[in-house]
Scaffold this motif. Sequence first.
Motif, PDB file in Angstrom:
ATOM      1  N   VAL A  49       0.848  -1.244   0.117  1.00 39.90           N
ATOM      2  CA  VAL A  49      -0.011  -0.019  -0.117  1.00 39.90           C
ATOM      3  C   VAL A  49       1.011   1.049   0.131  1.00 39.90           C
ATOM      4  N   GLY A  50       2.103   1.281  -0.528  1.00 41.14           N
ATOM      5  CA  GLY A  50       3.177   2.290  -0.524  1.00 41.14           C
ATOM      6  C   GLY A  50       3.337   2.936   0.614  1.00 41.14           C
ATOM      7  N   GLY A  51       4.180   2.109   1.617  1.00 42.61           N
ATOM      8  CA  GLY A  51       4.776   2.946   2.769  1.00 42.61           C
ATOM      9  C   GLY A  51       3.923   2.947   3.968  1.00 42.61           C
ATOM     10  N   ALA A  52       2.618   2.568   4.029  1.00 44.24           N
ATOM     11  CA  ALA A  52       1.884   2.564   5.229  1.00 44.24           C
ATOM     12  C   ALA A  52       2.429   1.958   6.257  1.00 44.24           C
ATOM     13  N   THR A  53       2.419   2.405   7.484  1.00 48.88           N
ATOM     14  CA  THR A  53       2.935   1.634   8.657  1.00 48.88           C
ATOM     15  C   THR A  53       2.064   0.638   9.415  1.00 48.88           C
ATOM     16  N   SER A  54       2.368  -0.380  10.065  1.00 44.89           N
ATOM     17  CA  SER A  54       1.273  -1.340  10.534  1.00 44.89           C
ATOM     18  C   SER A  54       2.149  -2.088  11.603  1.00 44.89           C
ATOM     19  N   SER A  97     -13.140   1.554   1.227  1.00 44.13           N
ATOM     20  CA  SER A  97     -13.105   2.980   1.890  1.00 44.13           C
ATOM     21  C   SER A  97     -11.655   3.131   2.076  1.00 44.13           C
ATOM     22  N   ARG A  98     -10.683   2.083   2.363  1.00 39.71           N
ATOM     23  CA  ARG A  98      -9.103   2.368   2.669  1.00 39.71           C
ATOM     24  C   ARG A  98      -8.461   2.186   1.169  1.00 39.71           C
ATOM     25  N   PHE A  99      -8.613   1.276   0.491  1.00 42.33           N
ATOM     26  CA  PHE A  99      -7.718   1.199  -0.468  1.00 42.33           C
ATOM     27  C   PHE A  99      -8.393   1.419  -1.923  1.00 42.33           C
ATOM     28  N   ARG A 100      -9.487   1.834  -1.950  1.00 36.37           N
ATOM     29  CA  ARG A 100     -10.172   1.973  -3.167  1.00 36.37           C
ATOM     30  C   ARG A 100      -9.346   3.054  -4.329  1.00 36.37           C
ATOM     31  N   SER A 101      -8.791   4.089  -3.671  1.00 34.63           N
ATOM     32  CA  SER A 101      -7.894   5.029  -4.828  1.00 34.63           C
ATOM     33  C   SER A 101      -6.581   4.252  -5.459  1.00 34.63           C
ATOM     34  N   LYS A 119      -6.212 -10.587  -3.052  1.00 34.54           N
ATOM     35  CA  LYS A 119      -5.714 -12.025  -3.811  1.00 34.54           C
ATOM     36  C   LYS A 119      -4.294 -11.556  -4.004  1.00 34.54           C
ATOM     37  N   GLU A 120      -4.119 -10.462  -4.695  1.00 37.31           N
ATOM     38  CA  GLU A 120      -2.567 -10.097  -4.679  1.00 37.31           C
ATOM     39  C   GLU A 120      -1.840  -9.790  -3.773  1.00 37.31           C
ATOM     40  N   LEU A 121      -2.331  -9.292  -2.793  1.00 36.38           N
ATOM     41  CA  LEU A 121      -1.766  -9.291  -1.378  1.00 36.38           C
ATOM     42  C   LEU A 121      -1.280 -10.436  -0.903  1.00 36.38           C
TER      43      LEU A 121
END
Length: 215
Positions: A49-54, A97-101, A119-121
């Motif tokens: 998701v491009g650098g999101a922290t988790s 809501s979180r990943f749509r864009s 699936k790709e994740l």
Amino acid sequence: MEYDQLKVNAVSADSNNVKCETETHILDAQQHMSQVLRTTSIEQIEQFVGGATSSAVDIDYYTPGQVLANELVLLTISGPELQLLVKIHFNYQQIRSRFRSRVSHASAPLSRQDVDFIKELGNQFCGAICRKLASQDIMAGLSIPLSTRGYYEIYADYTHKTSPFIKFGEGWGLEGDFGTLYFSCYSELSNPQVIPKILAINPTEDAPAQDIDFF
């Protein structure tokens, strides 16, 4: 008679010691596999998701086979020494809501895109696990991801066993600015000699890219 009884007691004590040692090794393998899985899930979601922290968190109420969300994607990692059944549990609304864009244009069909995203994740996560297994010469192939309803989880058998195969389940949450995704993995070790190899895996070090067999 007393001598014979002493021999029986000695054999029984040796058997108990071996059993305890085996159970300790199995617990060590389970705990280390848990660390590998959780660390890898953090690495992959942050890349995906491009650098999101988790961060990985325990699910206090979790029992293997519990329904964690409305939908799930599952993959199998399978080889001569072990098999892992990996699942990502999610709800459509969260993904929209979180990943749509990051997935597609807003006008694209919703549910199909949402599932393809997970699936790709799953492909990335399990591919990284396969590479870490291969770093210790644990050869395994990867299935294509399949999607189904989350409630089918109630039909799964996640019983912990130590014979004839070693089986154990693991569930955790992954929290970040995307909300919470739930992961679970059921491990089956067909060869106890794979345990030292599992313990030698470095959870934080991704092995070099390589070809992965798909089945």
